[in-house]
Each structure stands twice: as C-alpha cells, then as structure tokens.
Design a protein around this motif. Structure first.
Motif, PDB file in Angstrom:
ATOM      1  N   ALA A  51     -37.134  -5.054  15.291  1.00  9.38           N
ATOM      2  CA  ALA A  51     -35.931  -5.934  14.868  1.00  9.38           C
ATOM      3  C   ALA A  51     -36.175  -7.414  14.788  1.00  9.38           C
ATOM      4  O   ALA A  51     -35.658  -8.148  14.003  1.00  9.38           O
ATOM      5  CB  ALA A  51     -34.770  -5.358  15.457  1.00  9.38           C
ATOM      6  N   PHE A  52     -36.488  -7.761  16.055  1.00  9.43           N
ATOM      7  CA  PHE A  52     -36.898  -9.266  16.271  1.00  9.43           C
ATOM      8  C   PHE A  52     -37.884  -9.655  15.344  1.00  9.43           C
ATOM      9  O   PHE A  52     -37.749 -10.795  14.729  1.00  9.43           O
ATOM     10  CB  PHE A  52     -37.641  -9.410  17.558  1.00  9.43           C
ATOM     11  CG  PHE A  52     -37.937 -10.912  18.002  1.00  9.43           C
ATOM     12  CD1 PHE A  52     -37.010 -11.800  18.150  1.00  9.43           C
ATOM     13  CD2 PHE A  52     -39.280 -11.032  18.078  1.00  9.43           C
ATOM     14  CE1 PHE A  52     -37.282 -13.202  18.520  1.00  9.43           C
ATOM     15  CE2 PHE A  52     -39.480 -12.522  18.313  1.00  9.43           C
ATOM     16  CZ  PHE A  52     -38.364 -13.549  18.586  1.00  9.43           C
ATOM     17  N   GLY A  53     -38.995  -8.842  14.813  1.00  5.51           N
ATOM     18  CA  GLY A  53     -39.887  -9.342  13.834  1.00  5.51           C
ATOM     19  C   GLY A  53     -39.362  -9.267  12.542  1.00  5.51           C
ATOM     20  O   GLY A  53     -39.690  -9.944  11.771  1.00  5.51           O
ATOM     21  N   THR A  54     -38.546  -8.407  12.293  1.00  8.11           N
ATOM     22  CA  THR A  54     -37.846  -8.099  10.964  1.00  8.11           C
ATOM     23  C   THR A  54     -36.896  -9.368  10.766  1.00  8.11           C
ATOM     24  O   THR A  54     -36.784  -9.649   9.682  1.00  8.11           O
ATOM     25  CB  THR A  54     -37.024  -6.637  11.074  1.00  8.11           C
ATOM     26  OG1 THR A  54     -37.761  -5.652  11.220  1.00  8.11           O
ATOM     27  CG2 THR A  54     -36.229  -6.662   9.612  1.00  8.11           C
ATOM     28  N   ALA A  55     -36.107  -9.796  11.958  1.00 12.28           N
ATOM     29  CA  ALA A  55     -35.405 -10.812  11.546  1.00 12.28           C
ATOM     30  C   ALA A  55     -36.088 -12.359  11.542  1.00 12.28           C
ATOM     31  O   ALA A  55     -35.434 -13.365  11.195  1.00 12.28           O
ATOM     32  CB  ALA A  55     -34.476 -10.945  12.600  1.00 12.28           C
ATOM     33  N   GLY A  56     -37.484 -12.240  11.628  1.00 12.45           N
ATOM     34  CA  GLY A  56     -38.191 -13.373  11.577  1.00 12.45           C
ATOM     35  C   GLY A  56     -38.508 -14.104  12.755  1.00 12.45           C
ATOM     36  O   GLY A  56     -39.020 -15.165  12.792  1.00 12.45           O
ATOM     37  N   GLY A  57     -38.566 -13.453  13.871  1.00  9.00           N
ATOM     38  CA  GLY A  57     -38.770 -14.047  15.035  1.00  9.00           C
ATOM     39  C   GLY A  57     -40.322 -13.843  15.305  1.00  9.00           C
ATOM     40  O   GLY A  57     -41.269 -13.346  14.709  1.00  9.00           O
ATOM     41  N   SER A  58     -40.828 -14.805  16.138  1.00 12.32           N
ATOM     42  CA  SER A  58     -42.159 -14.691  16.501  1.00 12.32           C
ATOM     43  C   SER A  58     -42.359 -15.213  17.859  1.00 12.32           C
ATOM     44  O   SER A  58     -41.460 -15.744  18.616  1.00 12.32           O
ATOM     45  CB  SER A  58     -42.993 -15.676  15.577  1.00 12.32           C
ATOM     46  OG  SER A  58     -42.646 -17.154  15.967  1.00 12.32           O
ATOM     47  N   PHE A  59     -43.474 -14.843  18.616  1.00  8.39           N
ATOM     48  CA  PHE A  59     -43.964 -15.353  19.974  1.00  8.39           C
ATOM     49  C   PHE A  59     -43.667 -16.768  20.014  1.00  8.39           C
ATOM     50  O   PHE A  59     -43.463 -17.266  21.114  1.00  8.39           O
ATOM     51  CB  PHE A  59     -45.194 -14.717  20.412  1.00  8.39           C
ATOM     52  CG  PHE A  59     -45.382 -14.930  21.812  1.00  8.39           C
ATOM     53  CD1 PHE A  59     -44.841 -14.262  22.647  1.00  8.39           C
ATOM     54  CD2 PHE A  59     -46.539 -15.840  22.190  1.00  8.39           C
ATOM     55  CE1 PHE A  59     -45.189 -14.445  24.154  1.00  8.39           C
ATOM     56  CE2 PHE A  59     -46.846 -15.841  23.473  1.00  8.39           C
ATOM     57  CZ  PHE A  59     -46.168 -15.269  24.549  1.00  8.39           C
ATOM     58  N   HIS A  60     -44.206 -17.607  19.114  1.00  6.22           N
ATOM     59  CA  HIS A  60     -44.131 -18.999  19.324  1.00  6.22           C
ATOM     60  C   HIS A  60     -42.778 -19.546  19.461  1.00  6.22           C
ATOM     61  O   HIS A  60     -42.385 -20.658  20.068  1.00  6.22           O
ATOM     62  CB  HIS A  60     -44.987 -19.401  18.186  1.00  6.22           C
ATOM     63  CG  HIS A  60     -44.788 -21.112  17.963  1.00  6.22           C
ATOM     64  ND1 HIS A  60     -45.620 -21.708  18.959  1.00  6.22           N
ATOM     65  CD2 HIS A  60     -44.127 -21.928  17.139  1.00  6.22           C
ATOM     66  CE1 HIS A  60     -45.376 -23.232  18.545  1.00  6.22           C
ATOM     67  NE2 HIS A  60     -44.376 -23.142  17.396  1.00  6.22           N
TER      68      HIS A  60
END
Length: 257
Positions: free
Chosen positions: A220-229
């Motif tokens: 879900a974090f990746g789907t919402a546009g999140g990134s490790f940076h």
C-alpha cells in the motif's frame, strides 16, 4: 485488561484518526460514509446467515466457514460500491471548485474509507470480548489459554490496519482497472479470515497475519507513491534548501563621494 486490550486494538486507529482525519471536514464525511458501507455489508451477511440457518437447519463448522467467506465477499462488494460513490463525489467536487481540482484526492479517500472499514470491523469483532475482559472472571482457570484477550486485541489491531491498506490498494486497482490487484486484495482478505479458524492455536494465527499485514502495508505504501528515499528524508527532519538565490550586490547603495 480491558483498558490494555482496548488500547492495543484501537490505539493505532485512534492516532491515525486524530492526526490525519479529524481536522479535515471532508475526510470526516468520507470516514462516516465508509463506515456506512461496511454496516451495509454486515446487514447483508447477517440476512444471508439467517436464511442459510433456517433453510439448512444446522450451524456446523462448514456452514460457518462458508458464511465467513460470503461475509468477506460482501465487504469487498460494498468497498467497490463505496469507491464508485466517492469517485462520483470527487468529480462533483472538482466541478464545483474554482481551479477545477477536488479539495480531496482519490488516494486520500481510499485511505480514509479503508480506515473506517477497519475501525467499524474491529469494533464489531472485539466489543463482546472487551466486555468480558472487564470481569469478573479469570481467563485460563479451566486449562484454556490465558492469552485469549491480548491475542484478540492484536488480531483486531492487525485487522484495522489491513482494512486501511486494502482500501488504498483496492481503490488504486479500480482506478487503473487492474484485476490482479483486486484479486490479491480479495484473496488476502479471505486468507486472513480463514486463518482465524485456527484459534486457539495462536502461533499459527498471529504470525502469518502480522506478516501479511507488514507485506500489505509495504504494498500500500508503494501504491500510494511512497519510497524509501522519502522515509529517510522524513526521519532526518532536514529541510531542503531554497531553490532561489538572492543577489544582494545589485541592491547595495552606491558609496557617497
């Protein structure tokens, strides 16, 4: 025990509501709308269970398993109905705004509606357990597991977070018309519901469900546009330098002769 289990079950959800939802009126409206759609799924599942019991005349484990699967499918169907309604509302808000953009994005609606699904689902799943935890009585005095209450609290917390993550992934899959994402959400929901039938073998329930919660949260974090940076930048609390440079040399007053 009552206060501790209630804090475990609804502490993260309460923090999310207070920090991200309560200050925005539109998000509060979406929160209430999501809760309404989940209650519709509960009503449909209850009617289906009542009719099934009356027609079959039995309440065995097989019927309970089929009822749980039907309840999951009804929840996801109501989630889809919630998506369609919020999509129409988003288009209407964009039409009424001066700049042609909605004041709340579809991703924010997905997050808030998923959170409301999780909160209402958690309330209905643990209310009776919390009422019993207030006493009187001692859990495990007849040889049963003494970890029943705290395990139920952790399972409820995981369920609330899972519904929040499922809401983000489900709305994104509907928006992109990605059938694979929808199938994974429904499949993981069915798997989570099925794992609870292993209780009171809590080791086989808590472990897989929390692993599924972690994986779904990352998805879900990746789907919402999140990134490790972005996570590292948030944890460092450093402000990025301004992109403009002011030259003061041209503003200096010429020296007097």
């Amino acid at each position: 025990v009552f206060l501790g289990c209630a804090a475990i079950a609804f502490g993260p959800a309460a923090a999310l509501v207070l920090l991200t939802v309560a200050a925005e009126p539109l998000r509060v409206i979406v929160l209430v709308a999501g809760a309404f759609f989940w209650l519709l799924s509960l009503l449909a599942a209850s009617l289906l269970w009542f009719v099934s019991v009356q027609l079959s005349g039995r309440e065995d484990a097989a019927l309970l398993l089929l009822g749980a699967a039907a309840a999951v499918l009804l929840q996801e169907l109501c989630r889809f109905a919630c998506f369609k309604m919020l999509k129409k509302a988003d288009e209407g808000l964009a039409t009424l705004s001066e700049d042609g953009q909605s004041p709340i994005s579809l991703r924010q609606m997905a997050y808030v509606s998923g959170l409301s699904f999780g909160i209402v689902s958690g309330v209905f799943s643990i209310t009776n357990t919390l009422a019993d935890s207030a006493g009187p009585g001692t859990v495990g005095i007849h040889g049963d597991s003494p970890y029943y209450f705290i395990t139920s609290a952790f399972l409820t917390m995981a369920l609330v977070l899972l519904h929040t993550f499922w809401g983000i992934i489900f709305f994104d899959a509907c928006e992109r018309r990605h059938a694979g994402g929808l199938g994974l959400v429904v499949g993981s929901h069915l798997l989570t519901s099925g794992l609870t039938f292993l209780n009171p073998w809590y080791e086989a329930t808590l472990g897989p469900i929390f692993i599924l919660t972690l994986c779904t949260g990352l998805w879900a974090f990746g789907t919402a546009g999140g990134s490790f940076h972005n996570v590292l930048k948030c944890l460092s609390c450093k402000q990025e330098p301004e992109g403009q440079v002011m030259l003061y040399s041209a503003l200096q007053v010429p020296p007097e002769e």
